[in-house]
Design an enzyme around this catalytic site. Structure first.
Site, PDB file in Angstrom:
ATOM      1  N   HIS A  34       0.859  -1.187   0.000  1.00  0.00           N
ATOM      2  CA  HIS A  34       0.000   0.000   0.000  1.00  0.00           C
ATOM      3  C   HIS A  34       0.891   1.231   0.000  1.00  0.00           C
ATOM      4  O   HIS A  34       2.129   1.099  -0.085  1.00  0.00           O
ATOM      5  CB  HIS A  34      -0.941  -0.034   1.209  1.00  0.00           C
ATOM      6  CG  HIS A  34      -0.240  -0.265   2.531  1.00  0.00           C
ATOM      7  ND1 HIS A  34       0.748   0.563   3.005  1.00  0.00           N
ATOM      8  CD2 HIS A  34      -0.368  -1.246   3.450  1.00  0.00           C
ATOM      9  CE1 HIS A  34       1.170   0.126   4.174  1.00  0.00           C
ATOM     10  NE2 HIS A  34       0.520  -0.992   4.464  1.00  0.00           N
ATOM     11  N   GLY A  36       1.918   3.115   2.229  1.00  0.00           N
ATOM     12  CA  GLY A  36       2.957   3.131   3.270  1.00  0.00           C
ATOM     13  C   GLY A  36       4.218   2.436   2.764  1.00  0.00           C
ATOM     14  O   GLY A  36       5.329   2.976   2.843  1.00  0.00           O
ATOM     15  N   HIS A  37       4.032   1.232   2.210  1.00  0.00           N
ATOM     16  CA  HIS A  37       5.170   0.508   1.639  1.00  0.00           C
ATOM     17  C   HIS A  37       5.798   1.311   0.489  1.00  0.00           C
ATOM     18  O   HIS A  37       7.026   1.371   0.358  1.00  0.00           O
ATOM     19  CB  HIS A  37       4.730  -0.850   1.078  1.00  0.00           C
ATOM     20  CG  HIS A  37       4.149  -1.792   2.083  1.00  0.00           C
ATOM     21  ND1 HIS A  37       2.839  -2.180   2.051  1.00  0.00           N
ATOM     22  CD2 HIS A  37       4.701  -2.431   3.143  1.00  0.00           C
ATOM     23  CE1 HIS A  37       2.597  -3.022   3.042  1.00  0.00           C
ATOM     24  NE2 HIS A  37       3.706  -3.187   3.733  1.00  0.00           N
ATOM     25  N   GLN A  61       6.691 -14.763  13.152  1.00  0.00           N
ATOM     26  CA  GLN A  61       6.325 -13.571  13.923  1.00  0.00           C
ATOM     27  C   GLN A  61       4.830 -13.517  14.245  1.00  0.00           C
ATOM     28  O   GLN A  61       4.354 -12.546  14.824  1.00  0.00           O
ATOM     29  CB  GLN A  61       6.774 -12.296  13.205  1.00  0.00           C
ATOM     30  CG  GLN A  61       6.013 -11.960  11.939  1.00  0.00           C
ATOM     31  CD  GLN A  61       6.673 -10.824  11.177  1.00  0.00           C
ATOM     32  OE1 GLN A  61       7.769 -10.957  10.647  1.00  0.00           O
ATOM     33  NE2 GLN A  61       6.019  -9.674  11.148  1.00  0.00           N
ATOM     34  N   SER A 185      -2.533   0.513   6.701  1.00  0.00           N
ATOM     35  CA  SER A 185      -2.075  -0.810   7.118  1.00  0.00           C
ATOM     36  C   SER A 185      -2.743  -1.868   6.245  1.00  0.00           C
ATOM     37  O   SER A 185      -3.902  -1.698   5.834  1.00  0.00           O
ATOM     38  CB  SER A 185      -2.447  -1.048   8.585  1.00  0.00           C
ATOM     39  OG  SER A 185      -2.386  -2.431   8.884  1.00  0.00           O
ATOM     40  N   ARG A 187      -3.866  -4.446   7.287  1.00  0.00           N
ATOM     41  CA  ARG A 187      -4.971  -5.013   8.069  1.00  0.00           C
ATOM     42  C   ARG A 187      -6.222  -4.142   8.040  1.00  0.00           C
ATOM     43  O   ARG A 187      -7.279  -4.589   8.477  1.00  0.00           O
ATOM     44  CB  ARG A 187      -4.524  -5.243   9.520  1.00  0.00           C
ATOM     45  CG  ARG A 187      -3.497  -6.370   9.635  1.00  0.00           C
ATOM     46  CD  ARG A 187      -3.190  -6.734  11.067  1.00  0.00           C
ATOM     47  NE  ARG A 187      -2.438  -7.968  11.160  1.00  0.00           N
ATOM     48  CZ  ARG A 187      -1.125  -8.041  11.404  1.00  0.00           C
ATOM     49  NH1 ARG A 187      -0.416  -6.954  11.589  1.00  0.00           N
ATOM     50  NH2 ARG A 187      -0.525  -9.215  11.465  1.00  0.00           N
TER      51      ARG A 187
HETATM   52  P1  AMP Z   1       4.660  -5.022   6.758  1.00  0.00           P
HETATM   53  O1  AMP Z   1       4.419  -5.440   5.342  1.00  0.00           O
HETATM   54  O2  AMP Z   1       3.413  -4.692   7.513  1.00  0.00           O
HETATM   55  O3  AMP Z   1       5.603  -5.947   7.492  1.00  0.00           O
HETATM   56  O4  AMP Z   1       5.439  -3.646   6.667  1.00  0.00           O
HETATM   57  C1  AMP Z   1       6.637  -3.521   5.948  1.00  0.00           C
HETATM   58  C2  AMP Z   1       7.259  -2.187   6.242  1.00  0.00           C
HETATM   59  O5  AMP Z   1       6.359  -1.150   5.857  1.00  0.00           O
HETATM   60  C3  AMP Z   1       7.549  -1.987   7.740  1.00  0.00           C
HETATM   61  O6  AMP Z   1       8.811  -1.362   7.869  1.00  0.00           O
HETATM   62  C4  AMP Z   1       6.427  -1.091   8.176  1.00  0.00           C
HETATM   63  O7  AMP Z   1       6.761  -0.271   9.274  1.00  0.00           O
HETATM   64  C5  AMP Z   1       6.222  -0.240   6.934  1.00  0.00           C
HETATM   65  N1  AMP Z   1       4.882   0.363   6.937  1.00  0.00           N
HETATM   66  C6  AMP Z   1       3.700  -0.282   7.081  1.00  0.00           C
HETATM   67  N2  AMP Z   1       2.682   0.619   7.099  1.00  0.00           N
HETATM   68  C7  AMP Z   1       3.252   1.838   6.983  1.00  0.00           C
HETATM   69  C8  AMP Z   1       2.750   3.172   6.953  1.00  0.00           C
HETATM   70  N3  AMP Z   1       1.450   3.433   7.047  1.00  0.00           N
HETATM   71  N4  AMP Z   1       3.626   4.192   6.824  1.00  0.00           N
HETATM   72  C9  AMP Z   1       4.958   3.954   6.732  1.00  0.00           C
HETATM   73  N5  AMP Z   1       5.496   2.718   6.750  1.00  0.00           N
HETATM   74  C10 AMP Z   1       4.661   1.679   6.879  1.00  0.00           C
END
Ligand code: AMP
Length: 282
Positions: A34, A36-37, A61, A185, A187
């Site tokens: 998304h 964020g990524h 995890q 997120s 989720r």
């Molecule tokens: P995940 O796929 O949830 O393990 O997240 C992968 C990376 O993306 C991690 O370093 C998270 O902190 C980062 N991340 C997830 N959501 C966000 C967001 N809304 N803003 C910035 N980074 C994010």
């Protein structure tokens, strides 16, 4: 863009890029990409020459009752996003590649993994640090990019890299939010329309916290009380924690001072959401 499905193939691609003098950037993710990524990917593309994104839903995890099985895996959409963003390699191993036999070697960061999410997700950070250590050994990046959204994870990873003299730099990127403030997120898609609307109160409660600290309130119990009051307006919410801690040590603060991390974890229905803000209380 290359899609490397094996450890051997990603190592070969990175080795060839290194031989050409390229700086290697790395963005570890669990997929369901998304904005964020994407912000991490864009930072990596900007700051390095050859970017590897890993997509791996890491079983170690997740707790036994958590959402490992139902975690979204829209792999083709993820590849499309990476292709558009100019990624060199997507590394997408299977759990059997990463854990070929019973894993007997674990990385455990002490103290920093105990408070906040550590109290509610036993073994979670051990899974995160172990998989990141493995991925760092496989990809051998110069810089790895993480999000402030997972504040405790970012601090724990930074500490692991420092304590174990891992030869890479960790860059933390700001939390990306929806227009109404909800932290983006993977989720969030579990939420019903009503829950999604209610979830905006999470960031609102953190904004209230920022306002109070900026107005000179230092009593953290008073601030936590106000955050809880806002979160309790969400009918189906179960608050896991509301904490105001030192942003580096994650130790609880009675009085807000210095660099403060205000962090919350809330379950809305069965969906667990976390968020945090950094506030300078001086
Ligand atoms: P995940 O796929 O949830 O393990 O997240 C992968 C990376 O993306 C991690 O370093 C998270 O902190 C980062 N991340 C997830 N959501 C966000 C967001 N809304 N803003 C910035 N980074 C994010």
């Amino acid at each position: 863009m290359e899609v490397a499905k094996t450890i051997k193939s990603v190592r070969k691609l990175v080795k060839a890029a290194c031989a050409k003098g390229k700086k290697i950037g790395f963005v570890p993710t669990m997929g369901a990409l998304h904005i964020g990524h994407v912000s991490l990917i864009e930072a990596a593309v900007q700051q390095t020459d050859f970017v590897v994104v890993s997509i791996f839903v890491n079983p170690t995890q997740f707790g036994p009752t958590e959402d490992f099985e139902k975690y979204p895996r829209p792999f083709d959409d993820d590849l499309e996003i990476c292709r558009k963003k100019g990624i060199a390699v997507v590394f997408a191993p299977t759990p059997e590649d990463i854990y070929p036999s019973e894993n007997l070697t674990w990385v455990n960061v002490e103290k920093l993994t105990e408070p906040l999410c550590g109290q509610f997700r036993p073994g979670h950070f051990r899974g995160v640090t172990t998989v990141c250590a493995k991925l760092f050994n496989i990809v051998a990046p110069d810089i790895a990019f993480f999000g402030q959204k997972d504040a405790q994870q970012a601090i724990v990873i930074k500490r692991m890299v420092a304590d174990l003299n891992m030869p890479l730099e960790i860059v933390i990127c700001p939390t990306i939010r929806e227009p109404d403030g909800l932290a983006v997120s993977s989720r969030n898609q579990y939420l019903t329309e009503k829950q999604r609307k209610d979830a905006t109160l999470i960031y609102k409660s953190l904004q209230k916290c920022r306002e109070m600290i900026e107005a000179g309130v230092t009593d953290t119990q008073e601030i936590i009380g106000q955050i809880r009051k806002i979160l309790n307006q969400i009918p189906s919410a179960k608050i896991e924690y509301v904490s105001i801690v030192n942003a580096e040590t994650l130790e609880n603060l009675d009085q807000a001072a210095g660099k403060v991390l205000a962090a919350v974890a809330v379950k809305i229905g069965s969906t667990r959401l976390i968020d945090n803000i950094l506030v300078d209380a001086d």
